[in-house]
Design an enzyme around this catalytic site. Structure first.
Site, mmCIF file in Angstrom:
data_model
loop_
_atom_site.group_PDB
_atom_site.id
_atom_site.type_symbol
_atom_site.label_atom_id
_atom_site.label_comp_id
_atom_site.label_asym_id
_atom_site.label_seq_id
_atom_site.Cartn_x
_atom_site.Cartn_y
_atom_site.Cartn_z
ATOM 1 C CD GLU A 30 -0.304 -2.192 -14.401
ATOM 2 O OE1 GLU A 30 0.755 -2.337 -13.769
ATOM 3 O OE2 GLU A 30 -0.377 -1.532 -15.459
ATOM 4 C CD GLU A 61 1.317 1.043 -16.746
ATOM 5 O OE1 GLU A 61 1.489 0.761 -17.952
ATOM 6 O OE2 GLU A 61 1.776 0.343 -15.833
ATOM 7 C CG PHE A 84 6.303 1.503 -8.547
ATOM 8 C CD1 PHE A 84 6.891 1.797 -7.322
ATOM 9 C CD2 PHE A 84 5.880 0.204 -8.781
ATOM 10 C CE1 PHE A 84 7.047 0.820 -6.356
ATOM 11 C CE2 PHE A 84 6.029 -0.781 -7.822
ATOM 12 C CZ PHE A 84 6.618 -0.470 -6.603
ATOM 13 N N GLY A 86 7.308 6.012 -12.090
ATOM 14 C CA GLY A 86 7.923 5.944 -13.419
ATOM 15 C C GLY A 86 7.084 5.197 -14.436
ATOM 16 N N PRO A 90 3.356 5.864 -19.811
ATOM 17 C CG PRO A 90 3.748 3.574 -19.879
ATOM 18 C CD PRO A 90 4.001 4.799 -19.041
ATOM 19 C CG HIS A 130 10.204 0.641 -9.146
ATOM 20 N ND1 HIS A 130 10.745 0.320 -10.370
ATOM 21 C CD2 HIS A 130 9.242 -0.285 -8.914
ATOM 22 C CE1 HIS A 130 10.146 -0.756 -10.842
ATOM 23 N NE2 HIS A 130 9.221 -1.141 -9.977
#
Lengths: 325, 419
Positions: A30, A61, A84, A86, A90, A130
């Site tokens: 992304e 993701e 990031f 966290g 996914p 994050h």
């Protein structure tokens, strides 16, 4: 060619070199294209290599990693960015159930040369999801390799090695060190990807760390030296596999070990190190292996992260406790 | 192979009369691995009506059907051209494929009941969907199956006994996916649709005119990975066909628990065509899949094919369908049986005589015997297989644990030797 550069720039240069060397290398994620990534790690790559090699992806993701697996099956070597720490969850299913197991499932017929880049860790005042350090969750999974550079030079070389690896490599980038500069020699002969390094020699106690905590441990050793204590500092560099030989050698010399990481201590990589070093060095140890890390709590809001993250005093406190045995 | 891609290629070279306008894009590209990037530029394969239009509210959406349950060939203006060149021999070949696949499946089910396999996922009832779509693929296409695509594997030339290793518990795969461009079975529902999408993105990057086909079920359509694969394939215009076998049941959950709209209509929201085909009609499945693969080859991106079919047996041998569905439902679907309908057609059109059916019966029995013997002869893996292929480049911990395991094993041998 040696040049002083920040870690983010070193990774950028490393990706550039890999893209130039092998047309099968792709960068996906992304915002990696026009924006150059939210940390600008991929800055300028799309301009030079085009949007068919530096691929801005939908915000999905699992899709990023799942599609990278398909591209690897077709002979490509994707380097994917998870924006990031966290946000990797996914994609965790694809990483754990597919990426990690494809080589074994195919009885070795299929290789998965995929690098998953994850900017990780705290200390930058970010919002929830994050600042996490989920490396143990990946190290626990057979089939994955997990590394984390602590400085620009290692970041440069370890990325080259990760891309050349036929195994999937989870490449954790300590985001709070992105702007730290170091000398990067693009003609050097680098250490092997999974080899730990002694970054400061000492005789009284060993501090073992990787990624963002290596710099802290060097500061701790400097502070301890003022008090007349000689600490050895190890940069583990690789979380899976872990280089226990280097740790063992150091502990046999210093007889004391403190492991430092940002991730929660409970079930973390420090626990694995403590257990194995106890097995290997039981008769050498003068004190139990101690661990300094995060608490068994969600990563806190930014105004509390200084309390949560290991800092100079917390590590020095552990050093004192160890030396008191 | 009876109905392979040669018919489609010949039609391709001749301009594929009756299906589209300009087809220069795919002419003469049967080997297709190089220099074909220009062939991905045209966008001319017309989306048939069934693919373009959604169903009217309350009405059952129309199925593409070329062969009625009674075996009567019906005309279809949109898709007839995709099976125009089919010969009686081709039809007999499709029939043979379905009969042998069903026989193989029955043998595997029996082997599970006899304790030779730990589990089996039967395809009973889905033979037409798998054989029709599988025979539409070309050798250079790549197939991403779920765990029930035994018929597609058959079409790809994978030895059926290779499929049984994972169900017997001797491996987690058992064949080289690149030998037949048939990927390993994927057990996590829907994961493989993303692998297919990524692979198809790679095909497009290579400038090849191969296509990719991903199989999944109605239950998998609820998975996020399937939605993400639709998104990715649409935005990258990936040459992939999503072949959903809607067999009405996801273990015990009916399709109504997965969706409020007919599944093929989902494609519209992603910007590519979807079509529902009679999944028990092998001819229709062949035609529709050829159309969808042709779109992929022509650079027109993904297609969703929903093969409307029925799982006659259990989800797997661990399952008991009598707990969640009635016999009358199965009986209604038995009347639409894919094999019976083609047999009726072959008989009514005098395309096959009694000798053909008898010979096939004997071939089926021989296949069953071969499968039975192969399973029983399958050796357990070597103990050290646990440590093999965990990593391509090796891993210190695996090496250490292998050595520990070897020492532990050797300690028994030493103990025995000491007596």
């Amino acid at each position: 060619m040696a040049e002083k550069m920040a870690m983010a720039k070193a990774i950028n240069e490393s990706l550039r070199r890999a893209l130039e060397a092998d047309p099968k290398v792709l960068v996906m994620g992304e915002d990696v294209g026009k924006l150059g990534g939210v940390f600008r790690v991929t800055d300028g790559l799309q301009k030079d290599f085009g949007d068919s090699r530096i691929i801005d992806t939908p915000l999905a993701e699992s899709g990023i990693v799942g599609a990278a697996i398909g591209l690897a099956l077709r002979g490509y070597r994707p380097v994917v960015e998870i924006q990031f720490d966290g946000f990797v969850f996914p994609a965790y299913d694809q990483i754990v159930t597919q990426l990690a197991k494809m080589h074994a499932r195919s009885l070795g017929k299929v290789k998965m040369p995929v690098v998953v880049r994850i900017p990780y860790g705290g200390g930058i005042g970010a919002v929830e999801h994050h600042s996490e350090s989920p490396e143990a969750l990946f190290a626990h999974v057979a089939g994955l390799k997990v590394v984390s550079p602590s400085n620009a030079s290692d970041a440069y070389w370890m990325m080259q090695q990760a891309i050349q690896s036929d195994d999937p490599v989870i490449y954790f980038e300590p985001k709070r060190r992105y702007w730290d500069k170091a000398e990067v020699d693009s003609e050097a002969i680098p250490a092997p990807l999974h080899k730990a390094q002694v970054v400061r020699e000492g005789t009284d106690l060993t501090l073992a760390a990787y990624g963002p905590m290596v710099k802290l441990c060097q500061e701790v050793a400097a502070a301890a030296a003022e008090e007349g204590k000689s600490l050895e500092v190890l940069d583990l560099r690789s979380v899976s596999p872990l280089d226990f030989d280097v740790i063992q050698t150091s502990v046999e010399k210093t007889r004391r070990l403190v492991v430092v990481h940002e991730a929660p201590v409970f079930f973390g990589s420090g626990g694995e190190i403590a257990a194995r070093i106890t097995e290997r060095c039981f008769y050498h140890l003068e004190a139990p292996v101690l661990r300094v890390g995060g608490y068994h709590a969600p990563y806190p809001p930014a105004r509390l992260e200084e309390e949560y993250l290991p800092d100079l005093d917390r590590v020095l406190d552990a050093v004192d406790r160890s030396l008191a045995y | 192979m009876t109905v392979d891609s040669s018919a489609a290629r010949k039609r391709s070279a001749a301009g594929k009369a009756g299906t589209t306008g300009s087809k220069a894009g795919s002419a003469g590209t049967e080997s297709g691995a190089t220099g074909a990037s220009a062939k991905r530029t045209t966008s001319t394969t017309r989306a048939p009506r069934a693919a373009r239009a959604g169903a009217k509210k309350g009405a059952e959406p129309e199925l593409v059907q070329l062969l009625t349950p009674e075996g009567k060939r019906v005309k279809n203006a949109e898709y007839d051209s995709y099976v125009a060149g089919i010969t009686p021999e081709d039809l007999r070949g499709l029939y043979r494929d379905m009969v042998l696949t069903r026989r193989f499946d029955a043998e595997a089910t029996a082997l599970q009941r006899q304790g030779e396999l730990g589990l089996w996922a039967s395809l009973l009832g889905q033979e037409a969907a798998q054989i029709g779509s599988g025979r539409a693929t070309r050798a250079d296409d790549y197939v991403f199956p779920t765990y029930r695509e035994h018929g597609v594997a058959w079409c790809r030339g994978v030895d059926p006994t290779n499929l049984l290793g994972m169900f017997r518990g001797v491996n987690n795969g058992g064949w080289d996916p690149n030998s037949n461009n048939f990927h390993l079975y994927t057990i996590v529902i829907g994961s493989q649709t993303l692998h297919a999408t990524g692979y198809a993105m790679g095909v497009a990057k290579d400038g090849a005119d191969s296509a990719v086909i991903a199989y999944f079920g109605d239950g998998a359509s609820s998975q996020g990975d399937v939605a993400e694969s639709f998104t990715f394939s649409a935005v990258y215009n990936a040459p992939v066909v999503f072949f959903c076998q809607n067999n009405q049941w996801a273990i015990s959950e009916p399709t109504e628990k997965q969706t409020r709209v007919p599944l093929y209509q989902r494609a519209q929201g992603y910007g590519f065509p979807g079509v529902r085909v009679d999944g028990n009609d092998v001819l229709a499945c062949l035609a529709v899949t050829r159309w969808a693969l042709e779109r992929a080859r022509n650079g027109e991106g993904p297609t969703l094919v929903e093969a409307f079919t029925y799982r006659m047996g259990a989800h797997t041998t661990s399952d008991d369908p009598s707990r969640y569905r009635g016999d009358e439902e199965r009986q209604a679907w038995e009347a639409k049986d894919p094999i019976l309908r083609l047999r009726r057609h072959l008989e009514a059109s005098n395309h096959a005589d009694e000798g053909f059916f008898e010979e096939l019966e004997a071939e089926s029995e021989a296949l069953g015997k071969r499968v039975r013997e192969a399973v029983r002869a399958m050796p357990d893996p070597d103990h050290f297989a646990i440590f093999e292929n965990v990593y391509a480049d090796g891993h210190a911990l695996v090496d250490e644990e292998r050595a520990q395991f070897a020492a532990y094993q050797a300690s028994f041998a030493d103990a025995e030797g000491g007596h």
